[in-house]
Scaffold this active site. Structure first.
Site, PDB file in Angstrom:
ATOM      1  N   SER A 124       3.545 105.116  76.944  1.00  0.00           N
ATOM      2  CA  SER A 124       2.922 106.760  76.499  1.00  0.00           C
ATOM      3  C   SER A 124       1.135 106.818  77.308  1.00  0.00           C
ATOM      4  O   SER A 124       0.797 106.260  76.721  1.00  0.00           O
ATOM      5  CB  SER A 124       3.248 107.921  75.019  1.00  0.00           C
ATOM      6  OG  SER A 124       2.445 108.712  74.812  1.00  0.00           O
ATOM      7  N   TYR A 149       2.290 107.101  65.196  1.00  0.00           N
ATOM      8  CA  TYR A 149       3.342 106.796  66.473  1.00  0.00           C
ATOM      9  C   TYR A 149       3.136 106.152  67.587  1.00  0.00           C
ATOM     10  O   TYR A 149       2.879 105.355  67.878  1.00  0.00           O
ATOM     11  CB  TYR A 149       3.853 108.126  66.942  1.00  0.00           C
ATOM     12  CG  TYR A 149       4.180 108.293  68.346  1.00  0.00           C
ATOM     13  CD1 TYR A 149       5.479 107.762  68.303  1.00  0.00           C
ATOM     14  CD2 TYR A 149       4.117 109.339  69.200  1.00  0.00           C
ATOM     15  CE1 TYR A 149       6.356 107.449  69.207  1.00  0.00           C
ATOM     16  CE2 TYR A 149       4.410 108.743  70.196  1.00  0.00           C
ATOM     17  CZ  TYR A 149       5.578 108.156  70.835  1.00  0.00           C
ATOM     18  OH  TYR A 149       5.849 108.293  72.181  1.00  0.00           O
ATOM     19  N   LYS A 153       3.031 102.323  69.937  1.00  0.00           N
ATOM     20  CA  LYS A 153       3.020 102.705  70.952  1.00  0.00           C
ATOM     21  C   LYS A 153       1.295 101.573  71.427  1.00  0.00           C
ATOM     22  O   LYS A 153       1.915 100.264  72.519  1.00  0.00           O
ATOM     23  CB  LYS A 153       2.432 103.241  72.152  1.00  0.00           C
ATOM     24  CG  LYS A 153       3.809 104.448  71.798  1.00  0.00           C
ATOM     25  CD  LYS A 153       5.432 103.913  72.291  1.00  0.00           C
ATOM     26  CE  LYS A 153       6.321 105.055  72.075  1.00  0.00           C
ATOM     27  NZ  LYS A 153       7.385 103.950  72.447  1.00  0.00           N
TER      28      LYS A 153
HETATM   29  P1  NAD Z   1      15.055 110.164  71.737  1.00  0.00           P
HETATM   30  O1  NAD Z   1      14.966 109.479  70.467  1.00  0.00           O
HETATM   31  O2  NAD Z   1      16.023 110.929  73.143  1.00  0.00           O
HETATM   32  O3  NAD Z   1      15.614 108.649  72.968  1.00  0.00           O
HETATM   33  C1  NAD Z   1      15.606 107.735  71.931  1.00  0.00           C
HETATM   34  C2  NAD Z   1      16.465 106.641  71.986  1.00  0.00           C
HETATM   35  O4  NAD Z   1      16.929 105.421  70.766  1.00  0.00           O
HETATM   36  C3  NAD Z   1      17.646 107.614  70.484  1.00  0.00           C
HETATM   37  O5  NAD Z   1      18.940 107.348  70.941  1.00  0.00           O
HETATM   38  C4  NAD Z   1      17.781 107.484  69.530  1.00  0.00           C
HETATM   39  O6  NAD Z   1      19.472 107.601  68.669  1.00  0.00           O
HETATM   40  C5  NAD Z   1      17.248 105.625  69.714  1.00  0.00           C
HETATM   41  N1  NAD Z   1      17.054 105.029  68.650  1.00  0.00           N
HETATM   42  C6  NAD Z   1      15.681 105.003  68.240  1.00  0.00           C
HETATM   43  N2  NAD Z   1      15.159 104.104  66.915  1.00  0.00           N
HETATM   44  C7  NAD Z   1      16.681 102.839  67.271  1.00  0.00           C
HETATM   45  C8  NAD Z   1      17.117 101.345  66.261  1.00  0.00           C
HETATM   46  N3  NAD Z   1      16.082 101.291  65.719  1.00  0.00           N
HETATM   47  N4  NAD Z   1      17.539 101.171  67.100  1.00  0.00           N
HETATM   48  C9  NAD Z   1      18.793 102.162  67.949  1.00  0.00           C
HETATM   49  N5  NAD Z   1      18.155 102.444  68.635  1.00  0.00           N
HETATM   50  C10 NAD Z   1      17.355 103.895  68.181  1.00  0.00           C
HETATM   51  O7  NAD Z   1      13.531 109.422  72.940  1.00  0.00           O
HETATM   52  P2  NAD Z   1      13.036 109.897  74.135  1.00  0.00           P
HETATM   53  O8  NAD Z   1      12.443 111.171  74.614  1.00  0.00           O
HETATM   54  O9  NAD Z   1      14.074 109.668  74.959  1.00  0.00           O
HETATM   55  O10 NAD Z   1      11.971 108.473  74.465  1.00  0.00           O
HETATM   56  C11 NAD Z   1      11.980 107.433  75.120  1.00  0.00           C
HETATM   57  C12 NAD Z   1      10.932 106.598  74.917  1.00  0.00           C
HETATM   58  O11 NAD Z   1      10.332 106.664  75.326  1.00  0.00           O
HETATM   59  C13 NAD Z   1      10.715 106.163  73.563  1.00  0.00           C
HETATM   60  O12 NAD Z   1      10.209 105.453  72.774  1.00  0.00           O
HETATM   61  C14 NAD Z   1       9.572 107.216  73.062  1.00  0.00           C
HETATM   62  O13 NAD Z   1       8.328 107.310  72.408  1.00  0.00           O
HETATM   63  C15 NAD Z   1       8.963 107.227  74.779  1.00  0.00           C
HETATM   64  N6  NAD Z   1       8.272 108.313  75.227  1.00  0.00           N
HETATM   65  C16 NAD Z   1       8.957 109.540  75.107  1.00  0.00           C
HETATM   66  C17 NAD Z   1       8.109 110.336  75.536  1.00  0.00           C
HETATM   67  C18 NAD Z   1       8.743 111.347  75.698  1.00  0.00           C
HETATM   68  O14 NAD Z   1       7.617 112.938  75.927  1.00  0.00           O
HETATM   69  N7  NAD Z   1      10.184 111.780  75.268  1.00  0.00           N
HETATM   70  C19 NAD Z   1       6.985 110.053  75.456  1.00  0.00           C
HETATM   71  C20 NAD Z   1       5.339 109.283  75.850  1.00  0.00           C
HETATM   72  C21 NAD Z   1       6.786 108.293  75.620  1.00  0.00           C
HETATM   73  C1  UD1 Z   2       2.473 115.805  72.434  1.00  0.00           C
HETATM   74  C2  UD1 Z   2       2.241 114.763  71.378  1.00  0.00           C
HETATM   75  C3  UD1 Z   2       1.654 112.872  71.700  1.00  0.00           C
HETATM   76  C4  UD1 Z   2       2.933 112.815  72.615  1.00  0.00           C
HETATM   77  C5  UD1 Z   2       3.891 113.634  73.660  1.00  0.00           C
HETATM   78  C6  UD1 Z   2       5.163 113.318  73.967  1.00  0.00           C
HETATM   79  C7  UD1 Z   2       0.535 115.368  69.727  1.00  0.00           C
HETATM   80  C8  UD1 Z   2      -0.939 116.131  68.997  1.00  0.00           C
HETATM   81  N1  UD1 Z   2       0.506 114.625  70.668  1.00  0.00           N
HETATM   82  O1  UD1 Z   2       1.485 115.662  73.347  1.00  0.00           O
HETATM   83  O2  UD1 Z   2       1.348 112.175  71.104  1.00  0.00           O
HETATM   84  O3  UD1 Z   2       2.850 111.274  73.521  1.00  0.00           O
HETATM   85  O4  UD1 Z   2       3.817 115.175  73.204  1.00  0.00           O
HETATM   86  O5  UD1 Z   2       5.888 113.631  73.537  1.00  0.00           O
HETATM   87  O6  UD1 Z   2       1.345 116.140  69.055  1.00  0.00           O
HETATM   88  N2  UD1 Z   2       1.522 123.726  73.144  1.00  0.00           N
HETATM   89  C9  UD1 Z   2       1.932 125.209  72.362  1.00  0.00           C
HETATM   90  N3  UD1 Z   2       3.186 125.349  71.945  1.00  0.00           N
HETATM   91  C10 UD1 Z   2       3.389 124.730  71.175  1.00  0.00           C
HETATM   92  C11 UD1 Z   2       3.765 123.282  71.734  1.00  0.00           C
HETATM   93  C12 UD1 Z   2       2.647 122.983  72.600  1.00  0.00           C
HETATM   94  O7  UD1 Z   2       1.461 126.102  72.857  1.00  0.00           O
HETATM   95  O8  UD1 Z   2       4.165 125.098  70.093  1.00  0.00           O
HETATM   96  C13 UD1 Z   2       0.989 123.218  73.680  1.00  0.00           C
HETATM   97  C14 UD1 Z   2      -0.364 122.363  73.609  1.00  0.00           C
HETATM   98  O9  UD1 Z   2      -1.686 122.624  72.894  1.00  0.00           O
HETATM   99  C15 UD1 Z   2      -0.200 121.577  74.589  1.00  0.00           C
HETATM  100  C16 UD1 Z   2       0.811 121.622  75.625  1.00  0.00           C
HETATM  101  O10 UD1 Z   2       1.560 122.579  74.943  1.00  0.00           O
HETATM  102  O11 UD1 Z   2      -1.972 122.080  75.215  1.00  0.00           O
HETATM  103  C17 UD1 Z   2       1.725 120.548  75.500  1.00  0.00           C
HETATM  104  O12 UD1 Z   2       1.751 119.731  73.904  1.00  0.00           O
HETATM  105  P1  UD1 Z   2       3.579 119.025  73.335  1.00  0.00           P
HETATM  106  O13 UD1 Z   2       4.196 119.556  74.576  1.00  0.00           O
HETATM  107  O14 UD1 Z   2       3.703 118.871  72.684  1.00  0.00           O
HETATM  108  O15 UD1 Z   2       2.468 117.319  74.041  1.00  0.00           O
HETATM  109  P2  UD1 Z   2       1.079 116.986  74.327  1.00  0.00           P
HETATM  110  O16 UD1 Z   2       0.133 117.706  73.365  1.00  0.00           O
HETATM  111  O17 UD1 Z   2       0.810 116.655  75.325  1.00  0.00           O
END
Ligand code: NAD
Ligand code: UD1
Length: 334
Positions: A124, A149, A153
């Site tokens: 991330s 979290y 990562k």
């Molecule tokens: P998600 O929660 O939709 O998907 C994660 C999946 O992993 C889920 O289906 C959950 O049931 C499964 N899981 C969790 N723990 C488990 C375990 N112990 N054993 C087996 N399965 C397990 O999340 P996502 O948004 O699809 O994210 C996927 C990956 O990307 C994650 O590692 C997340 O941290 C990373 N990531 C997500 C974002 C985002 O904004 N969505 C941003 C950066 C990184």
């Molecule tokens: C957040 C997480 C980051 C994670 C990322 C993707 C925090 C501090 N950071 O980042 O660790 O990797 O999500 O999952 O939580 N915002 C609003 N109102 C809301 C929600 C968000 O104004 O209800 C604003 C935030 O202040 C920011 C932008 O929208 O400026 C995006 O927010 P968000 O979607 O939470 O993502 P990140 O802040 O990038």
């Protein structure tokens, strides 16, 4: 290739399975369904014509996970499984370290034992912390993370890098995602947040669906175009396609590569809100609040390395991201 996808029924994992299948790969999913549901498999089948093989296994259960490796000869692993709620990770850090670190180590040990050399890991942009100038470049390395979290990562990146140094046959791509949003164009796959969403677009979607009264805009006094926070939003289908390129890259190289996946463009909270209003056809209520602790003003990617190594360039713009998110939200209500 035959690819193990951990967390494959989740938000990014499910979209990635679709793109892998469409590219001719065989997908085997391991998920404990903590944050996803079985019907995702039917939806993947509706979209692709193929229902992936599925194991309901927790990656913390090493014996059960080993059964999956015994039954299948994998060429590669894409590792999505993990917990991802920033606020929750502050409240229950040990649970996060156990799932995201101990679970990952189980997987990496089995990959070593069964000689599966190719890995793509979900990292991330959060690993840059607040230490560097935008656009964030991979060569900056790891910054100071501000929550458990983010630290999980960063630790996974360090563990994989050390593991690859010790095993020169290994090949890993650590993808640093910026802000994935949107949904599959079919309206079948998307993000269903657990409880009150922390992230911007899932929150807006719930306001539009009538589940929340208004969007709370966290601060309008940043040094940005309109004072609200700026992020690099990327369509989840673009992100999924980047995984196909990354796993194919891993299979034909050795060593560890860190690669940003974003669009390289930043949009403010108000700009995203306007794009969503355009998608749903009406105004969306909001209120300006204090800044959210831990937020940075601006975050967007330098995308040169993704283009150079993977030939990847994001295709969807912010309007399409909001339209697809809105379509999925409407389908949920049906
Ligand atoms: P998600 O929660 O939709 O998907 C994660 C999946 O992993 C889920 O289906 C959950 O049931 C499964 N899981 C969790 N723990 C488990 C375990 N112990 N054993 C087996 N399965 C397990 O999340 P996502 O948004 O699809 O994210 C996927 C990956 O990307 C994650 O590692 C997340 O941290 C990373 N990531 C997500 C974002 C985002 O904004 N969505 C941003 C950066 C990184
Ligand atoms: C957040 C997480 C980051 C994670 C990322 C993707 C925090 C501090 N950071 O980042 O660790 O990797 O999500 O999952 O939580 N915002 C609003 N109102 C809301 C929600 C968000 O104004 O209800 C604003 C935030 O202040 C920011 C932008 O929208 O400026 C995006 O927010 P968000 O979607 O939470 O993502 P990140 O802040 O990038």
């Amino acid at each position: 290739m035959k690819i193990l996808v951990t967390g494959g029924t989740g938000y990014i994992g499910s979209h990635t399975c679709v793109e892998l299948i469409n590219s001719g790969h065989e997908v085997v999913i391991v998920d404990n369904l903590y944050n996803s549901s079985l019907d995702v498999l039917d939806k993947i089948e509706t979209i692709t014509g193929v229902k992936p093989k599925f194991y309901k296994v927790d990656i913390l259960d090493k014996e059960k996970l080993e059964e999956v490796f015994k039954e299948n000869k994998f060429d590669a692993v894409i590792h999505f499984a993990g917990y991802k709620a920033v606020g929750e990770s502050v409240a229950i850090p040990l649970t996060y370290y156990e799932n995201n670190i101990a679970g990952s180590i189980n997987l990496y040990q089995l990959m070593k034992k069964y000689e599966v050399r190719n890995l793509v890991f979900s990292s991330s942009a959060t690993v840059y912390g607040d230490d560097f100038e935008v656009p964030f470049k991979e060569e900056y390395g790891l910054g100071t993370t501000t929550n458990p979290y983010g630290t999980t990562k960063k630790m996974n990146e360090m563990i994989i890098t050390d593991m690859d140094k010790a095993e020169p046959e290994n090949s890993s791509v650590l993808l640093r995602y910026f802000n994935p949003i949107g949904a599959h164009a079919s309206g079948l796959l998307g993000e269903i947040p657990n409880g009150i969403p922390n992230n911007l677009v899932p929150y807006i979607a719930q306001v539009v669906a009538g589940q929340r009264d208004f969007l709370r805009v966290w601060g309008n006094d940043y040094d940005t175009v309109d004072g609200t926070g700026v992020r690099d939003y990327i369509h989840v289908v673009d992100l999924a396609k980047a995984h196909v390129k990354a796993i194919e890259y891993a299979a034909s190289h050795k060593g560890t590569e860190v690669i940003n996946i974003g669009t390289g463009k930043g949009y403010s909270v108000m700009q995203v809100l306007k794009a969503y209003e355009k998608a749903c056809g009406h105004d969306i209520p909001y209120q300006i609040m204090e800044r959210r602790p831990g937020d940075i003003a601006v975050c967007y990617a330098d995308t040169a390395k993704a283009e150079e190594l993977l030939g990847f360039k994001a295709q969807y713009d912010i309007d399409e991201m909001c339209e697809d998110s809105y379509r999925f939200t409407c389908n949920l209500k049906k």
